[in-house]
Design an enzyme around this catalytic site. Structure first.
Site, PDB file in Angstrom:
ATOM      1  N   ASN A   1       0.847  -1.211   0.000  1.00 42.09           N
ATOM      2  CA  ASN A   1       0.000   0.000   0.000  1.00 42.09           C
ATOM      3  C   ASN A   1       0.877   1.254   0.000  1.00 42.09           C
ATOM      4  OD1 ASN A   1      -3.076  -0.460   0.277  1.00 42.09           O
ATOM      5  ND2 ASN A   1      -2.201  -2.000   1.620  1.00 42.09           N
TER       6      ASN A   1
ATOM      7  N   HIS B   1      -7.809  -1.522   6.796  1.00 37.63           N
ATOM      8  CA  HIS B   1      -8.013  -2.850   7.380  1.00 37.63           C
ATOM      9  C   HIS B   1      -8.633  -3.733   6.304  1.00 37.63           C
ATOM     10  CE1 HIS B   1      -8.801  -5.841  10.500  1.00 37.63           C
ATOM     11  NE2 HIS B   1      -9.998  -6.001   9.961  1.00 37.63           N
TER      12      HIS B   1
END
Ligand SMILES: Nc1nc2c(c(=O)[nH]1)N[C@@H](CN(C=O)c1ccc(C(=O)N[C@@H](CCC(=O)O)C(=O)O)cc1)CN2
Ligand SMILES: NCC(=O)N[C@@H]1O[C@H](COP(=O)([O-])[O-])[C@@H](O)[C@H]1O
Length: 230
Positions: A29, A124
């Site tokens: 990410n 998440h």
């Protein structure tokens, strides 16, 4: 519309935001957000990387790109890493505006949350509030989703408070859970969506397009249509 020394077009009106990214693992990410900054999709700069492990993949990538690295928390033998207080001091030194947790697996201390109100985001890999909280990270999340029989999953981006995964939800994306899915197959499908939604959220953050509804729910103002929120 101005441009910086590298010719990257700068959006007028909003100065470039300074970002700190926190990682514990491979940092996929982090790498996607870094690439989005380089190609102009995100109007910010990653000025420091915080890693819970000095030799994790994300830290090695930051080292290669010349991004300063901080280790937090302190290592067990006390040889490396900062205390919560010194972490806040260090982030202030780098003039950090916003903090992005990206695969970071340690609890963010209350001292940092107080120092950066409504300025710390986390991604998440499930549709919170389901499958979140202490013990729910990485492949553990995807295994729990499959075992539960849930038909859908997907990433959640939320603001960080003192507890794991209980902060205000900002964005979610949905993917199907297939009958033949293994945890690895589901993880890959969710991660693909993570990479897209975190770049979109980072862009909104840096463009100051995040607003707070009266009931405390954060919303993202569309880049294309200022009258449209999600
Ligand atoms: N104050 C906060 N800190 C962190 C949050 C948060 O919402 N508030 N999010 C986590 C990221 N996360 C889920 O998105 C998460 C990470 C880790 C755990 C967990 O149970 N960790 C284990 C230790 C794991 C390890 O050290 O390898 C534990 O605490 O026992 C749950 C959720 C980042 N920080
Ligand atoms: N609860 C936190 C958690 O499980 N985070 C998850 O860690 C993976 C690795 O991220 P990375 O490839 O960006 O390092 C990502 O799927 C992220 O959602």
């Amino acid at each position: 519309m101005g441009s910086d020394d590298d010719g990257v077009e700068l959006k007028q009106g909003v100065g470039r935001k300074k970002l700190a990214v926190f990682v514990s693992g491979g940092g996929s990410n982090f790498r996607c957000i870094y690439d989005a900054i380089l190609d102009g999709r995100v109007n910010g700069d990653i000025v420091v990387l915080v890693a819970s492990k000095p030799d994790c993949g994300g830290a090695n990538y930051a080292r290669d790109k010349g991004i300063p690295i901080i280790v937090y928390p302190e290592t067990k033998d006390g040889s490396e890493g900062l205390s919560p207080h010194n972490l806040v001091i260090a982030l202030r030194k780098y003039k950090v505006d916003h903090i992005l947790l990206a695969g970071y697996l340690k609890l963010i201390p209350a001292e940092l949350i107080r120092a950066y109100p409504r300025s710390i985001l986390n991604i998440h890999p499930s549709l919170l509030p389901s499958f979140g909280g202490k013990g729910y990270y990485g492949m553990k999340v995807h295994r729990a989703v499959i075992t539960s029989g849930a038909r859908y999953s997907g990433p959640t981006i939320h603001f960080v408070d003192e507890h794991y995964d209980t902060g205000r939800i900002l964005a979610q994306r949905v993917v199907p859970v297939l009958p033949t899915d293994t945890a690895d197959k589901l993880a890959a499908r969710v991660l693909q969506e993570e990479h897209q939604v975190y770049v979109e959220v980072a862009a909104a953050l840096c463009d100051e397009r995040i607003i707070w509804r009266e009931d405390g729910v954060p919303l993202i103002r569309s880049k294309e249509d200022p009258n449209n929120y999600s």
